[in-house]
Design a protein around this motif. Structure first.
Motif, mmCIF file in Angstrom:
data_model
loop_
_atom_site.group_PDB
_atom_site.id
_atom_site.type_symbol
_atom_site.label_atom_id
_atom_site.label_comp_id
_atom_site.label_asym_id
_atom_site.label_seq_id
_atom_site.Cartn_x
_atom_site.Cartn_y
_atom_site.Cartn_z
ATOM 1 N N ASN A 1 0.825 -1.194 0.000
ATOM 2 C CA ASN A 1 0.000 0.000 0.000
ATOM 3 C C ASN A 1 0.861 1.247 0.000
ATOM 4 N N GLN A 2 0.296 2.347 -0.512
ATOM 5 C CA GLN A 2 1.027 3.618 -0.585
ATOM 6 C C GLN A 2 1.562 4.040 0.779
ATOM 7 N N THR A 3 0.773 3.821 1.830
ATOM 8 C CA THR A 3 1.192 4.265 3.162
ATOM 9 C C THR A 3 2.400 3.486 3.675
ATOM 10 N N ALA A 4 2.636 2.286 3.116
ATOM 11 C CA ALA A 4 3.760 1.475 3.555
ATOM 12 C C ALA A 4 5.029 1.726 2.742
ATOM 13 N N ILE A 5 4.915 2.497 1.654
ATOM 14 C CA ILE A 5 6.063 2.753 0.787
ATOM 15 C C ILE A 5 6.987 3.764 1.457
ATOM 16 N N SER B 1 8.219 8.879 -0.098
ATOM 17 C CA SER B 1 6.837 8.855 -0.580
ATOM 18 C C SER B 1 6.123 10.166 -0.264
ATOM 19 N N ALA B 2 6.409 10.742 0.921
ATOM 20 C CA ALA B 2 5.806 12.032 1.279
ATOM 21 C C ALA B 2 6.309 13.136 0.359
ATOM 22 N N GLY B 3 7.614 13.102 0.063
ATOM 23 C CA GLY B 3 8.177 14.095 -0.847
ATOM 24 C C GLY B 3 7.610 13.955 -2.246
ATOM 25 N N CYS B 4 7.383 12.722 -2.667
ATOM 26 C CA CYS B 4 6.826 12.471 -3.997
ATOM 27 C C CYS B 4 5.393 12.993 -4.095
ATOM 28 N N LEU B 5 4.584 12.713 -3.067
ATOM 29 C CA LEU B 5 3.209 13.213 -3.049
ATOM 30 C C LEU B 5 3.178 14.734 -3.011
ATOM 31 N N ALA B 6 4.092 15.337 -2.249
ATOM 32 C CA ALA B 6 4.162 16.794 -2.179
ATOM 33 C C ALA B 6 4.520 17.377 -3.539
ATOM 34 N N LEU C 1 -4.239 12.982 -2.273
ATOM 35 C CA LEU C 1 -4.864 12.076 -1.301
ATOM 36 C C LEU C 1 -5.396 10.808 -1.966
ATOM 37 N N MET C 2 -5.868 10.947 -3.212
ATOM 38 C CA MET C 2 -6.378 9.768 -3.924
ATOM 39 C C MET C 2 -5.267 8.773 -4.234
ATOM 40 N N LEU C 3 -4.026 9.260 -4.314
ATOM 41 C CA LEU C 3 -2.913 8.346 -4.538
ATOM 42 C C LEU C 3 -2.672 7.442 -3.326
ATOM 43 N N LEU C 4 -3.083 7.907 -2.145
ATOM 44 C CA LEU C 4 -2.876 7.130 -0.919
ATOM 45 C C LEU C 4 -3.680 5.841 -0.892
ATOM 46 N N ARG C 5 -4.760 5.792 -1.657
ATOM 47 C CA ARG C 5 -5.601 4.597 -1.655
ATOM 48 C C ARG C 5 -5.067 3.505 -2.582
ATOM 49 N N LEU C 6 -4.049 3.832 -3.382
ATOM 50 C CA LEU C 6 -3.531 2.870 -4.349
ATOM 51 C C LEU C 6 -2.540 1.910 -3.702
ATOM 52 N N SER C 7 -2.498 0.712 -4.244
ATOM 53 C CA SER C 7 -1.489 -0.274 -3.854
ATOM 54 C C SER C 7 -0.489 -0.420 -4.990
ATOM 55 N N PHE C 8 0.782 -0.624 -4.614
ATOM 56 C CA PHE C 8 1.841 -0.672 -5.605
ATOM 57 C C PHE C 8 2.587 -2.001 -5.527
ATOM 58 N N CYS C 9 3.130 -2.408 -6.666
ATOM 59 C CA CYS C 9 3.999 -3.572 -6.696
ATOM 60 C C CYS C 9 5.393 -3.147 -6.227
ATOM 61 N N MET D 1 0.507 6.683 -11.144
ATOM 62 C CA MET D 1 -0.673 5.857 -11.398
ATOM 63 C C MET D 1 -0.325 4.623 -12.230
ATOM 64 N N ASN D 2 0.598 4.780 -13.181
ATOM 65 C CA ASN D 2 0.993 3.649 -14.035
ATOM 66 C C ASN D 2 1.705 2.552 -13.250
ATOM 67 N N LYS D 3 2.283 2.893 -12.099
ATOM 68 C CA LYS D 3 2.990 1.917 -11.282
ATOM 69 C C LYS D 3 2.071 1.185 -10.309
ATOM 70 N N ALA D 4 0.830 1.613 -10.221
ATOM 71 C CA ALA D 4 -0.100 1.010 -9.266
ATOM 72 C C ALA D 4 -0.562 -0.365 -9.739
ATOM 73 N N CYS D 5 -0.720 -1.273 -8.787
ATOM 74 C CA CYS D 5 -1.251 -2.603 -9.094
ATOM 75 C C CYS D 5 -2.764 -2.673 -8.871
ATOM 76 N N SER D 6 -3.298 -1.702 -8.145
ATOM 77 C CA SER D 6 -4.741 -1.679 -7.872
ATOM 78 C C SER D 6 -5.461 -0.862 -8.939
ATOM 79 N N ASP D 7 -6.770 -0.844 -8.861
ATOM 80 C CA ASP D 7 -7.605 -0.157 -9.851
ATOM 81 C C ASP D 7 -7.411 1.361 -9.754
ATOM 82 N N THR D 8 -7.112 1.979 -10.890
ATOM 83 C CA THR D 8 -6.880 3.428 -10.924
ATOM 84 C C THR D 8 -7.954 4.169 -11.730
#
Length: 311
Positions: free
Chosen positions: A5-9, A94-99, A161-169, A185-192
């Motif tokens: 999950n994004q929060t674990a990255i 990940s925080a810097g990337c979202l910012a 914030l919507m990026l936080l709900r995504l899961s990544f490989c 978004m292209n790196k996400a494994c979950s539905d985008t």
């Protein structure tokens, strides 16, 4: 493949334009030069406008705001590129990337809205010159900027914030030199699908609608100019729009190039170059366009520089 999950990255990894060690000093010098030119050029525009009472008008208020936004846009992306090249470390938290995603969307949207406000200013000045001071009141100009800032901030924050709900490989390498919304978004494994819909809606609202507003304003301007009986009068009226039209063409031209590149090109390097043309080059060239094509700015810069030299 492991899904997280994004929060674990902890970190993403920015591939950059090239991993050739021999080209790194050249890239560092290139980005540093562009950044210094961008900051210096736009700060000179801001100083020229603020120091010259003749330029305390709505048009130049929007121009100085645009210069400030250009400095902020470059500061959002280029310093991190320079740090990564110098440290040979292409990671970003990940925080810097979202910012970075949030601020790129914020400043890009603000630039689009400011260009529309400047087009409306030119429309009022040419089509309703006697009512210009009544319509383009300073309070209205400030209010337009504040409303744009609030609305676009909410949009940028929503995307982040919507990026936080995504899961990544486990593949967290971004083929870019900064964190771009689509690349993440292209790196996400979950539905985008929801993120994609929001991206299209936001692009239509904060790029398409302002562009239509600019086209509509200039359609009315051209119609009004054609009714001016003398050639000299027509030239004088349309000459006040030259610099703005050049900046609009540069901004939306590079934006269209970025969109076409992302849709048609399979090369990540081509996409990165197109992105650089959008988030780096216009911000660097805008001060030159206004200083070369606008006599009032040119004169104000001369007075500013000569005044500093005389001290």
């Amino acid at each position: 493949m492991e899904v997280i999950n994004q929060t674990a990255i902890a970190r993403f990894f920015l591939v950059g334009l090239t991993d050739d060690p021999e080209l790194q000093p050249l890239l560092f010098s290139l980005f540093l030069s562009m950044y210094l030119i961008t900051v210096l050029g736009n700060l000179l525009i801001i100083l020229a406008v603020s120091s010259d009472p003749h330029l305390h008008t709505p048009m130049y208020f929007f121009l100085s705001s645009l210069s400030f936004i250009d400095v902020c846009t470059s500061t959002t992306t280029i310093p991190k590129v320079l740090v990564n090249i110098q440290a040979q470390d292409h990671s970003i938290s990940s925080a810097g990337c979202l910012a970075q995603v949030c601020f790129v969307l914020l400043f890009g949207g603000l630039e689009s809205c400011l260009l529309t406000m400047m087009a409306y200013d030119r429309y009022v000045a040419i089509c309703h010159p006697l009512r210009y001071t009544a319509i383009m009141h300073p309070h209205l100009c400030v209010l337009l900027v504040i409303i744009s800032l609030l609305v676009i901030s909410m949009n940028a924050l929503l995307h982040s914030l919507m990026l936080l709900r995504l899961s990544f490989c486990t593949d967290l390498e971004l083929p870019h030199f900064f964190c771009e919304l689509i690349q993440i978004m292209n790196k996400a494994c979950s539905d985008t699908s929801i993120n994609t819909i929001l991206a299209y809606v936001a692009t239509s609202a904060f790029a398409g609608v302002p562009l239509l507003g600019i086209i509509f304003s200039y359609t009315l301007i051209v119609s009004s100019v054609l009714r001016i009986p003398t050639v000299k009068g027509r030239h004088k009226a349309i000459s006040t729009c030259g610099a703005h039209l050049s900046v609009v063409s540069l901004f939306y031209g590079t934006a269209c190039g970025l969109y076409m590149s992302s849709e048609m090109a399979n090369s990540s390097t081509k996409n990165m170059v197109a992105s650089m043309m959008y988030v780096v080059v216009p911000q660097m060239l805008n001060p030159f366009i206004y200083s070369l094509r606008n006599r009032e700015i040119k004169d104000a810069l001369k007075r500013l520089l000569l005044g500093k030299l005389s001290l």
